[in-house]
Design an enzyme around this catalytic site. Sequence first.
Site, PDB file in Angstrom:
ATOM      1  N   CYS A  38       4.811   5.213  44.158  1.00 26.57           N
ATOM      2  CA  CYS A  38       4.633   6.229  43.128  1.00 26.57           C
ATOM      3  C   CYS A  38       3.213   6.759  43.194  1.00 26.57           C
ATOM      4  O   CYS A  38       2.288   6.037  43.572  1.00 26.57           O
ATOM      5  CB  CYS A  38       4.914   5.586  41.768  1.00 26.57           C
ATOM      6  SG  CYS A  38       4.536   6.633  40.364  1.00 26.57           S
ATOM      7  N   SER A  40       1.182   7.182  40.949  1.00 25.20           N
ATOM      8  CA  SER A  40       0.252   6.419  40.094  1.00 25.20           C
ATOM      9  C   SER A  40      -0.394   5.283  40.885  1.00 25.20           C
ATOM     10  O   SER A  40      -1.567   4.967  40.680  1.00 25.20           O
ATOM     11  CB  SER A  40       0.965   5.847  38.872  1.00 25.20           C
ATOM     12  OG  SER A  40       1.665   6.847  38.219  1.00 25.20           O
ATOM     13  N   HIS A  43      -3.196   6.826  42.604  1.00 24.23           N
ATOM     14  CA  HIS A  43      -4.342   7.092  41.715  1.00 24.23           C
ATOM     15  C   HIS A  43      -5.241   5.849  41.632  1.00 24.23           C
ATOM     16  O   HIS A  43      -6.458   5.949  41.615  1.00 24.23           O
ATOM     17  CB  HIS A  43      -3.866   7.428  40.293  1.00 24.23           C
ATOM     18  CG  HIS A  43      -3.204   8.782  40.149  1.00 24.23           C
ATOM     19  ND1 HIS A  43      -3.630   9.891  40.826  1.00 24.23           N
ATOM     20  CD2 HIS A  43      -2.175   9.196  39.374  1.00 24.23           C
ATOM     21  CE1 HIS A  43      -2.870  10.925  40.481  1.00 24.23           C
ATOM     22  NE2 HIS A  43      -1.970  10.531  39.601  1.00 24.23           N
ATOM     23  N   HIS A  59       5.013  -0.709  40.929  1.00 30.51           N
ATOM     24  CA  HIS A  59       5.530  -0.797  39.552  1.00 30.51           C
ATOM     25  C   HIS A  59       6.848  -0.058  39.397  1.00 30.51           C
ATOM     26  O   HIS A  59       7.225   0.293  38.294  1.00 30.51           O
ATOM     27  CB  HIS A  59       4.490  -0.223  38.589  1.00 30.51           C
ATOM     28  CG  HIS A  59       4.232   1.237  38.853  1.00 30.51           C
ATOM     29  ND1 HIS A  59       3.369   1.672  39.825  1.00 30.51           N
ATOM     30  CD2 HIS A  59       4.780   2.328  38.316  1.00 30.51           C
ATOM     31  CE1 HIS A  59       3.386   2.984  39.854  1.00 30.51           C
ATOM     32  NE2 HIS A  59       4.237   3.414  38.959  1.00 30.51           N
ATOM     33  N   CYS A 163      10.430   3.905  37.261  1.00 27.20           N
ATOM     34  CA  CYS A 163       9.205   4.653  36.904  1.00 27.20           C
ATOM     35  C   CYS A 163       9.426   6.150  37.015  1.00 27.20           C
ATOM     36  O   CYS A 163       9.456   6.849  36.022  1.00 27.20           O
ATOM     37  CB  CYS A 163       7.994   4.253  37.730  1.00 27.20           C
ATOM     38  SG  CYS A 163       6.587   5.312  37.301  1.00 27.20           S
TER      39      CYS A 163
HETATM   40  N1  APR Z   1       0.607  23.414  41.367  1.00 25.20           N
HETATM   41  C1  APR Z   1       1.875  22.936  41.367  1.00 25.20           C
HETATM   42  N2  APR Z   1       2.279  21.874  42.104  1.00 25.20           N
HETATM   43  C2  APR Z   1       1.370  21.278  42.881  1.00 25.20           C
HETATM   44  C3  APR Z   1       0.024  21.701  42.941  1.00 25.20           C
HETATM   45  C4  APR Z   1      -0.358  22.835  42.138  1.00 25.20           C
HETATM   46  N3  APR Z   1      -1.593  23.300  42.109  1.00 25.20           N
HETATM   47  N4  APR Z   1      -0.638  20.886  43.789  1.00 25.20           N
HETATM   48  C5  APR Z   1       0.257  19.969  44.241  1.00 25.20           C
HETATM   49  N5  APR Z   1       1.476  20.196  43.688  1.00 25.20           N
HETATM   50  C6  APR Z   1       2.730  19.435  43.859  1.00 25.20           C
HETATM   51  C7  APR Z   1       2.899  18.746  45.187  1.00 25.20           C
HETATM   52  O1  APR Z   1       3.365  19.647  46.179  1.00 25.20           O
HETATM   53  C8  APR Z   1       3.940  17.666  44.851  1.00 25.20           C
HETATM   54  O2  APR Z   1       5.277  18.141  45.023  1.00 25.20           O
HETATM   55  O3  APR Z   1       2.784  18.373  42.907  1.00 25.20           O
HETATM   56  C9  APR Z   1       3.709  17.383  43.369  1.00 25.20           C
HETATM   57  C10 APR Z   1       3.169  15.972  43.071  1.00 25.20           C
HETATM   58  O4  APR Z   1       4.153  15.068  43.438  1.00 25.20           O
HETATM   59  P1  APR Z   1       3.938  13.551  43.901  1.00 25.20           P
HETATM   60  O5  APR Z   1       2.698  13.445  44.710  1.00 25.20           O
HETATM   61  O6  APR Z   1       5.229  13.094  44.490  1.00 25.20           O
HETATM   62  O7  APR Z   1       3.655  12.805  42.500  1.00 25.20           O
HETATM   63  P2  APR Z   1       4.638  12.045  41.480  1.00 25.20           P
HETATM   64  O8  APR Z   1       4.897  10.650  41.970  1.00 25.20           O
HETATM   65  O9  APR Z   1       5.774  12.905  41.108  1.00 25.20           O
HETATM   66  O10 APR Z   1       3.654  11.879  40.215  1.00 25.20           O
HETATM   67  C11 APR Z   1       3.124  13.010  39.564  1.00 25.20           C
HETATM   68  O11 APR Z   1       3.019  11.971  37.407  1.00 25.20           O
HETATM   69  O12 APR Z   1       3.304   9.818  36.572  1.00 25.20           O
HETATM   70  C12 APR Z   1       2.421  10.749  37.057  1.00 25.20           C
HETATM   71  O13 APR Z   1       0.768   9.353  38.065  1.00 25.20           O
HETATM   72  C13 APR Z   1       1.738  10.306  38.325  1.00 25.20           C
HETATM   73  O14 APR Z   1      -0.015  11.863  37.989  1.00 25.20           O
HETATM   74  C14 APR Z   1       1.153  11.595  38.762  1.00 25.20           C
HETATM   75  C15 APR Z   1       2.237  12.595  38.403  1.00 25.20           C
HETATM   76 ZN    ZN Z   2       4.943   5.281  38.604  1.00 28.25          ZN
END
Ligand code: APR
Ligand code: ZN
Length: 360
Positions: A38, A40, A43, A59, A163
């Site tokens: 994930c 997170s 991060h 998690h 999650c």
């Molecule tokens: N605008 C829109 N989308 C964007 C941008 C932007 N400027 N920059 C990146 N993205 C997109 C990416 O292309 C990707 O599809 O945001 C998405 C992020 O997805 P993941 O990296 O898979 O993250 P995810 O696991 O979904 O978590 C997202 O939620 O729970 C929280 O900690 C987690 O902060 C994180 C968020």
């Molecule tokens: Zn998570």
Amino acid sequence: MKAAVLYEVNKPLVIEDVSLPKPGPREVLIRTAVAGLCHSDLHFMEGLYPHPLPAVLGHESAGIVEQVGSDVTYVKPGDHVVTCLSVFCGTCDNCSTGRTVLCTDTTVKMLPGVSDRMQWSKPEKLHQFLNLSSFAEQMLVHENAIVKIRKEMPLDLAALIGCGVITGYGAVVNTAKVTAGETVAVIGCGGVGMAAINGAQIAGAGRIIAIDTNPAKLQLATKLGATDIINPADGDVVKQVRDLTNGGVHHSFEVLGRKETAEQAFAMLASGGTATIVGMIPFGQKIELHGFDFLRERRIQGSSMGSNHFRVDMPRLVDFYLRGRLHLEDWISAKLKLSEINEGFANMKAGKTLRSVIVF
Ligand code: APR
Ligand code: ZN
Ligand code: ZN
């Protein structure tokens, strides 16, 4: 057992030998079947959020109960379970008023440095993460950190519910309480954002706008229920949303964890609309809003783990999947071994995957 250890931020995880003691009275020992990667976790790996190290992250997992403590009646060996980091006591003020994700009772939580249960041969303490530490072949958790699920549910997809799915779906259904016909915009269509989109469809939202910089993610979002898609590369996101919706959306969801996108979420609301921030904005970072917008009754709120009541929500999500309403079949981009975990995070960083899972 083997576990992936984070020794230092921005360094690869290292596979080490680790062991767990027998379950305490209210603990459950689980054989990890699958653990999702994930954002997170990333991060924490990048140091955007602090955690004592060394630690075993992870998690988002599902597994099979192996052993239970003397006071545990909820599960028995052989049961299939999904884990949830929002362990609850059931009796504090927040639990008693139904907000179990905000449980304040620290005795049910693993306090890093105080109640960690993992052991190894090195002198320094190995820290458990968010009461779980799923990047390990076994997990020792409080009985209130798991939920029993039907055995028909594939464990790889069940892990995602723990999650990513509950966080996105719950933000829409539990936190924002989107109702039929309302307009919704989701910024960031990763695993969590996709679940928000699918959740909005289940809730009966009228219009669901998916916003992402990655065209492949936008394409999948359409399959999961998005009625409109916006790529920030095509111009000002807020303007594009306003043009599509005649002035703004009832609900926006920031599912990325950035200052700029949180501000966009607030700015794209119709009068009276609510922005729900799901993404983990870097620790200590502030966001800026226009004060005038409050006179238009625009609201902004946080959502943690989809404000879940996981003993109720998870079985419902399993049912949604088994009845074809939750489209998890498209989620898993890669199945990896524990030894390939760093590759999985590299692919996440590169935006190549929706979800990679470790299959044990
Ligand atoms: N605008 C829109 N989308 C964007 C941008 C932007 N400027 N920059 C990146 N993205 C997109 C990416 O292309 C990707 O599809 O945001 C998405 C992020 O997805 P993941 O990296 O898979 O993250 P995810 O696991 O979904 O978590 C997202 O939620 O729970 C929280 O900690 C987690 O902060 C994180 C968020
Ligand atoms: Zn998570
Ligand atoms: Zn509590």
